[in-house]
Design a protein around this motif. Sequence first.
Motif, PDB file in Angstrom:
ATOM      1  N   THR A   1       0.826  -1.203   0.000  1.00 54.74           N
ATOM      2  CA  THR A   1       0.000   0.000   0.000  1.00 54.74           C
ATOM      3  C   THR A   1       0.860   1.253   0.000  1.00 54.74           C
ATOM      4  OG1 THR A   1      -1.743  -1.169   1.206  1.00 54.74           O
ATOM      5  CG2 THR A   1      -1.827   1.233   1.228  1.00 54.74           C
ATOM      6  N   VAL A   2       1.882   1.260   0.850  1.00 53.06           N
ATOM      7  CA  VAL A   2       2.776   2.411   0.897  1.00 53.06           C
ATOM      8  C   VAL A   2       3.520   2.556  -0.422  1.00 53.06           C
ATOM      9  CG1 VAL A   2       4.772   3.415   2.064  1.00 53.06           C
ATOM     10  CG2 VAL A   2       3.017   2.233   3.400  1.00 53.06           C
ATOM     11  N   ASP A   3       4.007   1.445  -0.969  1.00 52.07           N
ATOM     12  CA  ASP A   3       4.748   1.488  -2.230  1.00 52.07           C
ATOM     13  C   ASP A   3       3.888   1.970  -3.393  1.00 52.07           C
ATOM     14  OD1 ASP A   3       7.392   0.965  -1.764  1.00 52.07           O
ATOM     15  OD2 ASP A   3       7.203  -1.211  -1.926  1.00 52.07           O
ATOM     16  N   SER A   4       2.579   1.763  -3.310  1.00 54.27           N
ATOM     17  CA  SER A   4       1.702   2.170  -4.406  1.00 54.27           C
ATOM     18  C   SER A   4       1.397   3.664  -4.386  1.00 54.27           C
ATOM     19  CB  SER A   4       0.387   1.389  -4.341  1.00 54.27           C
ATOM     20  OG  SER A   4      -0.389   1.781  -3.218  1.00 54.27           O
ATOM     21  N   SER A   5       1.769   4.364  -3.312  1.00 58.50           N
ATOM     22  CA  SER A   5       1.516   5.805  -3.235  1.00 58.50           C
ATOM     23  C   SER A   5       2.481   6.555  -4.154  1.00 58.50           C
ATOM     24  CB  SER A   5       1.665   6.292  -1.790  1.00 58.50           C
ATOM     25  OG  SER A   5       2.992   6.109  -1.331  1.00 58.50           O
ATOM     26  N   ARG A   6       2.076   7.754  -4.517  1.00 54.98           N
ATOM     27  CA  ARG A   6       2.862   8.576  -5.435  1.00 54.98           C
ATOM     28  C   ARG A   6       2.963   9.993  -4.884  1.00 54.98           C
ATOM     29  NH1 ARG A   6       3.552   4.202  -6.799  1.00 54.98           N
ATOM     30  NH2 ARG A   6       3.215   3.182  -8.825  1.00 54.98           N
ATOM     31  N   ALA A   7       3.997  10.704  -5.298  1.00 57.92           N
ATOM     32  CA  ALA A   7       4.154  12.112  -4.944  1.00 57.92           C
ATOM     33  C   ALA A   7       3.673  12.965  -6.108  1.00 57.92           C
ATOM     34  CB  ALA A   7       5.603  12.425  -4.619  1.00 57.92           C
ATOM     35  N   ARG A   8       2.817  13.937  -5.805  1.00 54.29           N
ATOM     36  CA  ARG A   8       2.330  14.876  -6.808  1.00 54.29           C
ATOM     37  C   ARG A   8       2.611  16.267  -6.262  1.00 54.29           C
ATOM     38  NH1 ARG A   8      -3.561  13.712  -8.150  1.00 54.29           N
ATOM     39  NH2 ARG A   8      -3.899  14.736  -6.123  1.00 54.29           N
ATOM     40  N   GLY A   9       3.721  16.826  -6.743  1.00 53.84           N
ATOM     41  CA  GLY A   9       4.220  18.034  -6.100  1.00 53.84           C
ATOM     42  C   GLY A   9       4.699  17.647  -4.718  1.00 53.84           C
TER      43      GLY A   9
ATOM     44  N   ASP B   1       2.355  16.811  -2.400  1.00 49.15           N
ATOM     45  CA  ASP B   1       1.305  15.963  -1.859  1.00 49.15           C
ATOM     46  C   ASP B   1       1.608  14.489  -2.109  1.00 49.15           C
ATOM     47  OD1 ASP B   1      -0.195  18.155  -1.022  1.00 49.15           O
ATOM     48  OD2 ASP B   1      -1.193  18.328  -2.972  1.00 49.15           O
ATOM     49  N   ILE B   2       1.090  13.639  -1.222  1.00 42.05           N
ATOM     50  CA  ILE B   2       1.197  12.196  -1.379  1.00 42.05           C
ATOM     51  C   ILE B   2      -0.186  11.670  -1.740  1.00 42.05           C
ATOM     52  CG2 ILE B   2       1.863  10.015  -0.308  1.00 42.05           C
ATOM     53  CD1 ILE B   2       4.147  12.060  -0.689  1.00 42.05           C
ATOM     54  N   VAL B   3      -0.292  10.978  -2.865  1.00 47.88           N
ATOM     55  CA  VAL B   3      -1.573  10.454  -3.324  1.00 47.88           C
ATOM     56  C   VAL B   3      -1.527   8.938  -3.311  1.00 47.88           C
ATOM     57  CG1 VAL B   3      -2.065  12.478  -4.736  1.00 47.88           C
ATOM     58  CG2 VAL B   3      -0.885  10.535  -5.755  1.00 47.88           C
ATOM     59  N   LEU B   4      -2.683   8.329  -3.127  1.00 47.62           N
ATOM     60  CA  LEU B   4      -2.786   6.876  -3.089  1.00 47.62           C
ATOM     61  C   LEU B   4      -2.962   6.332  -4.494  1.00 47.62           C
ATOM     62  CD1 LEU B   4      -5.142   6.536   0.000  1.00 47.62           C
ATOM     63  CD2 LEU B   4      -2.660   6.247  -0.085  1.00 47.62           C
ATOM     64  N   GLY B   5      -2.053   5.449  -4.893  1.00 48.81           N
ATOM     65  CA  GLY B   5      -2.144   4.861  -6.223  1.00 48.81           C
ATOM     66  C   GLY B   5      -1.925   5.900  -7.304  1.00 48.81           C
ATOM     67  N   ASP B   6      -2.462   5.641  -8.482  1.00 47.51           N
ATOM     68  CA  ASP B   6      -2.345   6.568  -9.598  1.00 47.51           C
ATOM     69  C   ASP B   6      -3.578   7.466  -9.635  1.00 47.51           C
ATOM     70  OD1 ASP B   6       0.116   5.539 -10.517  1.00 47.51           O
ATOM     71  OD2 ASP B   6      -0.937   3.855 -11.451  1.00 47.51           O
ATOM     72  N   GLY B   7      -3.415   8.701  -9.194  1.00 47.97           N
ATOM     73  CA  GLY B   7      -4.524   9.642  -9.228  1.00 47.97           C
ATOM     74  C   GLY B   7      -5.542   9.445  -8.134  1.00 47.97           C
ATOM     75  N   GLY B   8      -5.197   8.734  -7.083  1.00 50.13           N
ATOM     76  CA  GLY B   8      -6.118   8.513  -5.977  1.00 50.13           C
ATOM     77  C   GLY B   8      -6.197   9.728  -5.073  1.00 50.13           C
ATOM     78  N   PRO B   9      -6.898   9.594  -3.930  1.00 51.31           N
ATOM     79  CA  PRO B   9      -7.040  10.731  -3.015  1.00 51.31           C
ATOM     80  C   PRO B   9      -5.706  11.114  -2.374  1.00 51.31           C
ATOM     81  CG  PRO B   9      -7.864   8.722  -2.011  1.00 51.31           C
ATOM     82  CD  PRO B   9      -7.583   8.383  -3.435  1.00 51.31           C
ATOM     83  N   THR B  10      -5.614  12.377  -1.985  1.00 45.41           N
ATOM     84  CA  THR B  10      -4.416  12.869  -1.298  1.00 45.41           C
ATOM     85  C   THR B  10      -4.454  12.442   0.164  1.00 45.41           C
ATOM     86  OG1 THR B  10      -4.296  14.793  -2.757  1.00 45.41           O
ATOM     87  CG2 THR B  10      -3.138  14.945  -0.653  1.00 45.41           C
TER      88      THR B  10
END
Length: 268
Positions: free
Chosen positions: A28-36, A38-47
């Motif tokens: 779950t943690v590995d699937s998160s992404r940085a957008r600027g 912010d940390i988002v869940l998965g690809d385009g998920g909630p912040t």
Amino acid sequence: MARFDHTVTVTSLDRDWFEECAKAVLDTVDSSRARGGDIVLGDGGPTVPGIRLLKGRHLRPGARYEITSDADEATDALRAAPSDDLIVVTVREWRRATAIAVEQRMESAELTARLTARLRTPDRPGALDVGFRMRNPGGGPLQRASGRAGLDLPAWWAAATARPGSLPPARAPLAVRAKHRLGRARLTVTPRPAAGGVWEVGVTLTVRGRSLLRPVAALALFFGQVPLRRAFRSGADRAAARWNEVLASGPLPDAGDLRAELLRALAD
């Protein structure tokens, strides 16, 4: 020196379940992404509220995050200039096959603390090593403490599934050491299997004074042994009762359910 021993009975935990759930959490943690920042869940998920990337690449050595526990004020607080009241977490190592290591620092008017943690072989958790230092910025040397904790998970599982009559392990699978100007303390925890699918967990606390202050600490321990022993046993009993309460509250979630619940918790 004072020594306190106590044994509690707790519901046993299945190793395969534990390791599957640990892997699900890491996935779950590995699937998160940085957008600027912010940390988002998965690809385009909630912040994820309450956490912001300040420096470096997400989940890479050197990545630095600021965390606040107040999710309602997370957006404004985290986008502002860094505050001494915020927790700063730095990734020191992130390799699922070998080790994950992080450092956490917290500064406030009442407390300055630094905690380091390193988990070996995260996909099949091996050993967890934790170190800490804390002090009151406005206090003297008597308001400082440090220590280390080590949990050898393979040794824990081996002790928890040993055959009846087997010798106890030479070293406790869980050991915590703390150091203060007045003395040192060492806590060890060792499980062994018992009838009925439970563990009997032996807990031992040793306290001793240090250097020139040893006579003072010895006198305090002499007069305080009875309340200390009572508090030690009460604390161990409460921890065991809480453990049993959680495991008895219903069937444990499988890895998929746990991952879904974790995603919901992070999004909230």
